[in-house]
Design a protein around this motif. Structure first.
Motif, short mmCIF file in Angstrom:
data_model
loop_
_atom_site.label_atom_id
_atom_site.label_comp_id
_atom_site.label_asym_id
_atom_site.label_seq_id
_atom_site.Cartn_x
_atom_site.Cartn_y
_atom_site.Cartn_z
N GLY A 63 0.80 -1.22 0.00
CA GLY A 63 0.00 0.00 0.00
C GLY A 63 0.84 1.27 0.00
O GLY A 63 0.27 2.37 -0.13
N THR A 64 2.14 1.15 0.17
CA THR A 64 2.99 2.35 0.24
C THR A 64 4.06 2.37 -0.85
O THR A 64 4.27 3.40 -1.51
CB THR A 64 3.68 2.45 1.62
N THR A 65 4.76 1.27 -1.01
CA THR A 65 5.90 1.25 -1.95
C THR A 65 5.40 1.38 -3.39
O THR A 65 4.50 0.65 -3.82
CB THR A 65 6.70 -0.06 -1.80
N GLU A 66 5.98 2.31 -4.08
CA GLU A 66 5.59 2.59 -5.46
C GLU A 66 6.51 1.84 -6.44
O GLU A 66 7.63 1.45 -6.10
CB GLU A 66 5.67 4.09 -5.74
N VAL A 67 5.99 1.72 -7.65
CA VAL A 67 6.80 1.23 -8.77
C VAL A 67 6.99 2.40 -9.72
O VAL A 67 6.00 3.05 -10.12
CB VAL A 67 6.11 0.05 -9.49
N GLY A 75 2.84 2.24 -10.73
CA GLY A 75 2.16 1.17 -10.02
C GLY A 75 2.39 1.23 -8.53
O GLY A 75 3.14 2.09 -8.02
N ASN A 76 1.72 0.29 -7.82
CA ASN A 76 1.83 0.21 -6.36
C ASN A 76 1.91 -1.26 -5.93
O ASN A 76 1.37 -2.15 -6.60
CB ASN A 76 0.63 0.85 -5.68
N VAL A 77 2.56 -1.45 -4.78
CA VAL A 77 2.56 -2.78 -4.16
C VAL A 77 1.26 -2.89 -3.37
O VAL A 77 1.00 -2.06 -2.48
CB VAL A 77 3.79 -2.97 -3.25
N ASN A 78 0.47 -3.92 -3.69
CA ASN A 78 -0.80 -4.11 -3.01
C ASN A 78 -0.68 -5.05 -1.82
O ASN A 78 -1.23 -4.78 -0.75
CB ASN A 78 -1.86 -4.65 -3.98
N GLU A 79 0.02 -6.13 -2.03
CA GLU A 79 0.12 -7.13 -0.98
C GLU A 79 1.52 -7.72 -0.96
O GLU A 79 2.22 -7.74 -1.98
CB GLU A 79 -0.90 -8.26 -1.22
N LEU A 80 1.90 -8.22 0.20
CA LEU A 80 3.18 -8.93 0.36
C LEU A 80 2.88 -10.29 0.98
O LEU A 80 2.17 -10.38 1.98
CB LEU A 80 4.13 -8.14 1.27
N HIS A 81 3.43 -11.33 0.37
CA HIS A 81 3.21 -12.67 0.90
C HIS A 81 4.54 -13.42 0.88
O HIS A 81 5.33 -13.29 -0.08
CB HIS A 81 2.18 -13.44 0.07
N VAL A 82 4.72 -14.21 1.92
CA VAL A 82 5.88 -15.08 1.95
C VAL A 82 5.60 -16.27 1.06
O VAL A 82 4.52 -16.87 1.13
CB VAL A 82 6.23 -15.53 3.38
N GLN A 83 6.55 -16.63 0.22
CA GLN A 83 6.38 -17.77 -0.67
C GLN A 83 6.30 -19.06 0.13
O GLN A 83 6.87 -19.18 1.23
CB GLN A 83 7.57 -17.84 -1.65
N PRO A 84 5.65 -20.05 -0.42
CA PRO A 84 5.49 -21.32 0.32
C PRO A 84 6.82 -21.96 0.71
O PRO A 84 6.91 -22.64 1.73
CB PRO A 84 4.71 -22.19 -0.66
N SER A 88 11.64 -16.65 -0.28
CA SER A 88 11.51 -15.34 -0.90
C SER A 88 10.16 -14.74 -0.52
O SER A 88 9.32 -15.38 0.12
CB SER A 88 11.62 -15.44 -2.43
N VAL A 89 9.95 -13.50 -0.94
CA VAL A 89 8.73 -12.75 -0.66
C VAL A 89 8.13 -12.33 -1.99
O VAL A 89 8.84 -11.82 -2.86
CB VAL A 89 9.02 -11.53 0.23
N ALA A 90 6.81 -12.54 -2.12
CA ALA A 90 6.12 -12.15 -3.35
C ALA A 90 5.38 -10.85 -3.13
O ALA A 90 4.61 -10.73 -2.19
CB ALA A 90 5.15 -13.24 -3.80
N ALA A 91 5.65 -9.91 -3.97
CA ALA A 91 4.96 -8.62 -3.92
C ALA A 91 3.95 -8.60 -5.05
O ALA A 91 4.30 -8.72 -6.22
CB ALA A 91 5.96 -7.49 -4.07
N HIS A 92 2.66 -8.47 -4.67
CA HIS A 92 1.59 -8.37 -5.67
C HIS A 92 1.46 -6.89 -6.02
O HIS A 92 1.15 -6.05 -5.18
CB HIS A 92 0.29 -8.92 -5.11
N ILE A 93 1.67 -6.60 -7.27
CA ILE A 93 1.77 -5.21 -7.73
C ILE A 93 0.72 -4.97 -8.80
O ILE A 93 0.50 -5.82 -9.68
CB ILE A 93 3.18 -4.92 -8.28
N THR A 94 0.13 -3.82 -8.71
CA THR A 94 -0.78 -3.39 -9.76
C THR A 94 -0.12 -2.26 -10.53
O THR A 94 0.23 -1.21 -9.95
CB THR A 94 -2.12 -2.91 -9.18
#
Length: 774
Positions: A63-67, A75-84, A88-94
């Protein structure tokens, strides 16, 4: 009262039926259109969803980090999830719909955050706005929506006109991404990336040169590592080289085109250059092989190659030849010096030499041995293999001044660079020495310095002044020494027999005889050159005679290459110096044997000689053209012409010699029958020098052949003339002890068949002299 008629006062209402769509229906229609437009707008402006994985979520916030792309938010980072897999960490970006075209397989994402290092401060704007993710569009044709972020920022994209080149080095050293590249200490680019080469043996750096400086890089440019401080030296000197402070701390490169090298074509993108370890090596690079008998005095990466005192290269490797017969030194030669490498190039090891006669190369005691080189011509041949000389070559005659040749029986302590003095002033030096063609003499090449070359005329005499000379007599012992330098290294002095400011300076390569002492120089006359069509019969030491008297001799004979003929270098006696004028005549006297004439038979025994007749000019001469025969009017100048009367011609022929005490003093010039027919008139010519021998009571007889006389009482006697008269015939003469009067031209004498007893015993005193020139 009349009641009003309301039916007429109020008109009746009229009703009209209308057909069509009611306006009520417009509202739902408008609502449908508005909904469609809003649906289209939502669909068209809806962002593109992608996933970018990072090794860590540090610095990234949902919600804060921009692209951003080129500083603009896309764009913006919408969500951050730890990979299974928890790796690594997955950043869902719009991303905005406009950014969808950048989503290719090779699209790059990386996190920009503030970094402080020796190279500088990067991402400074994130201190205010926060970290952001940078995007660099790819160029692939395939679209992709899942990406892996880079751990480090990629190399900057080149701007239009920027130059991207590759640099190769054996290792990374102190270089890294961001290391500056300097041209004359001005920053013009930087290292943007590096990686191992395909063979894993080298490191390949990707370098970026700014567009405004791209034209400084050409095919002849040399790059070298300017990181840190380079210290080199020996006992003679210490050299410290540094670049900028940034290069010392960060590491860096510098480049330049070697001085004197014509710039090559401008460098193109992806051209490959080598990184040299330092500045000196950057100015070398042409590898050659030099073969030495031994490696003594040679040291890899230390022994320099010098040309006229300037460093032209360095030995970089020493190897033994496979058959162990010699050592091969691999050298790196300055790229500006390909002209030095051709078929004439020579190499030799310069080492210190100390002896009583020579001190040279003393500086190598401090700096170590080095290799000297020399060459001729100005066209490189591509030759890369050479064999070193065992000793320095003969010096070349390329200094200004007058080059001469001295001829000596032996070298006698002289060395190269032995001084030549005049009045204790050094006016020249010995350049080289070698045996002459027949290996009988030493030819010494000397150089007279330009300041003093006008001193050397044909009156100059060179003599040795080496060592110590002793002379002793009843008056005492005299010791003469040269200077200390002449005692150690040998020396040559010049004696000027006649200082004449109007005297003509000798031509280059004129030859002189090197005399053993000053006494010989004082007693020496001038040197002259006599040119002949060929050297047949001429020998060193042959006499030069005037009227039968020796006035000089041939010192040397040399071919006139490339011209035709030979030149005889002759020395003239001091007393005959004034006779040698410009129109003097020289000719060869050699034996002549034919059916009707035998002449100069004595030259068969004593060798040929040069006859001489003075000219009429007053100016002295030093260059003459010799003849093979005497001039036609030689016998008609100032000699004495006589007539001898004989009853018969016997063996007398034209050209026969006239002898006095068996020395030729004249010759028969002709004969004829007397008009009275009673006898033969024989005409003879007496040379001027011997004319005083002929007096009024002089007697002549036929000296031809052998006379045998026999008697019972007096016995037998055998009479012969000289060897020459015995073989060729001739006329002899004698003058009584009491000479008569002087005779004149045309005097007549009787020719006797045989001499009477006592004639050969006469010994008159008759002075002979040469007339002084007018």
């Amino acid at each position: 009262m009349t009641e009003p008629n309301f039916d007429k006062a109020i008109p009746a209402a009229e009703t009209t039926r209308r057909r069509g769509i009611s306006a009520v229906w417009l509202l739902p229609l408008f609502a449908v259109i508005l909904g469609g437009w809003l649906a289209y707008k939502h669909f068209n402006e809806a962002g593109v969803s992608i996933v970018v994985t990072f090794t860590t979520g540090e610095g990234v916030q949902a919600g804060t980090t921009e692209v951003r792309y080129k500083g603009i938010k896309v764009g913006n980072v919408n969500e951050l999830h730890v990979q299974p897999d928890l790796q690594s960490v997955a950043a869902h970006i719009t991303l905005t719909r406009e950014a969808e075209a950048a989503l290719k397989e090779d699209t790059q994402f990386w996190l920009v955050k503030p970094e402080l290092s020796l190279a500088g401060v990067q991402g400074l704007d994130t201190l205010v706005s926060g970290n952001y993710i940078a995007l660099r569009p790819g160029t692939s044709s395939r679209t992709k929506h899942v990406f892996k972020a880079l751990n480090e920022p990629p190399p900057p994209e080149p701007a239009q006109g920027d130059l991207e080149i590759q640099l190769i080095a054996p290792d990374v050293g102190s270089l890294h991404a961001g290391s500056p590249i300097h041209y004359r200490k001005l920053r013009v680019g930087e290292i943007v990336d590096y990686q191992l080469s395909a063979d894993r043996n080298r490191v390949v750096f990707k370098a970026h040169i700014n567009a405004e400086y791209a034209d400084l890089v050409n095919q002849q440019s040399r790059f070298w590592n300017s990181s840190g401080v380079a210290i080199s030296g020996d006992l003679n000197s210490i050299e410290i080289n540094t670049d900028s402070l940034a290069s010392i701390i960060l590491g860096g490169l510098s480049f330049d085109t070697p001085p004197g090298t014509a710039p090559g074509e401008l460098a193109q993108s992806d051209d490959v250059f080598t990184i040299y370890s330092n500045y000196s090596e950057a100015n070398t690079g042409i590898e050659i092989d030099i073969e030495f008998e031994t490696a003594e005095g040679l040291k890899a990466n230390h022994t320099e190659i010098r040309y006229k005192g300037l460093t032209a290269g360095k030995i970089i490797k020493l190897d033994m030849k496979p058959d162990y017969s010699a050592v091969t030194a691999t050298a790196s030669i300055n790229p500006l010096a390909p002209i030095l490498l051709n078929e004439s190039t020579e190499f030799w090891l310069a080492t210190p030499k100390i002896s009583l006669s020579q001190i040279s190369g003393l500086s190598t005691l401090l700096t170590g041995s080095h290799i000297e080189m020399d060459f001729a011509g100005n066209t490189p041949s591509g030759k890369r293999a050479f064999t070193a000389l065992k000793e320095p070559p003969a010096p070349k005659k390329n200094e200004e001044g007058l080059y001469l040749t001295l001829m000596a029986d032996k070298l006698d302590g002289l060395t190269r660079d032995s001084a030549i003095h005049y009045r204790d002033i050094t006016i020249g030096k010995v350049v080289d020495f070698h045996l002459n063609e027949n290996r009988e003499q030493v030819n010494i090449d000397i150089l007279i310095f330009p300041k003093y070359q006008d001193l050397i005329t044909h009156h100059a005499h060179f003599y040795q002044n080496s060592g110590v000379e002793f002379s002793a007599s009843l008056e005492g012992v005299q010791v003469n020494t040269g200077s200390l330098s002449s005692i150690l290294s040998g020396g040559i002095n010049v004696y000027l027999a006649n200082i004449d400011n109007d005297a003509e300076m000798v031509a280059p390569d004129t030859r002189f005889t090197l005399l053993p002492s000053i006494d010989d120089a004082i007693d020496r006359g001038p040197m002259i050159n006599i040119h002949f069509a060929n050297g047949s019969g001429l020998k060193t030491g042959a006499a030069i005679k005037y009227l039968g008297v020796e006035i000089g001799k041939i010192e040397d004979i040399q071919l006139n290459h490339p011209a035709q003929g030979v030149t005889a270098l002759a020395s003239i006696a001091p007393e005959a110096r004034e006779l040698i004028v410009k129109d003097s005549t020289f000719w060869r006297v050699k034996p002549s044997i034919s059916l009707d004439k035998i002449a100069n038979l004595g030259t068969l025994i004593f060798g040929e000689y040069i006859a001489f007749e003075p000219g009429e000019e007053s100016d002295l001469g030093y260059e003459f053209n010799g003849r093979d025969k005497p001039p036609e009017d030689y016998l008609s100048d100032s000699g004495l012409t006589l007539t001898l009367q004989a009853p018969s011609l016997a063996s007398i022929k034209k050209g026969r010699s006239v002898f006095y005490r068996e020395i030729p003093i004249g010759q028969v010039t002709g004969f004829e029958l007397d008009p009275s027919a009673q006898h033969i008139n024989i005409y003879v010519y007496i040379e001027p020098y011997y004319a005083p021998l002929i007096k009024s009571n002089t007697v002549f007889w036929n000296a031809t052949g052998i006379a045998f006389d026999f008697g019972w009482l007096k016995g037998a006697s055998l009479r012969t003339g000289s060897a020459q008269s015995l073989l060729a015939g001739g006329i002899a003469l004698a003058t009584p002890d009491l000479p008569g009067d002087t005779v004149t031209d045309g005097s007549v004498f009787k020719l006797h068949d045989v001499p009477e007893e006592g004639w050969k015993d006469w010994q008159p005193e008759i002075p002979l002299k040469i007339e002084e020139p007018q």
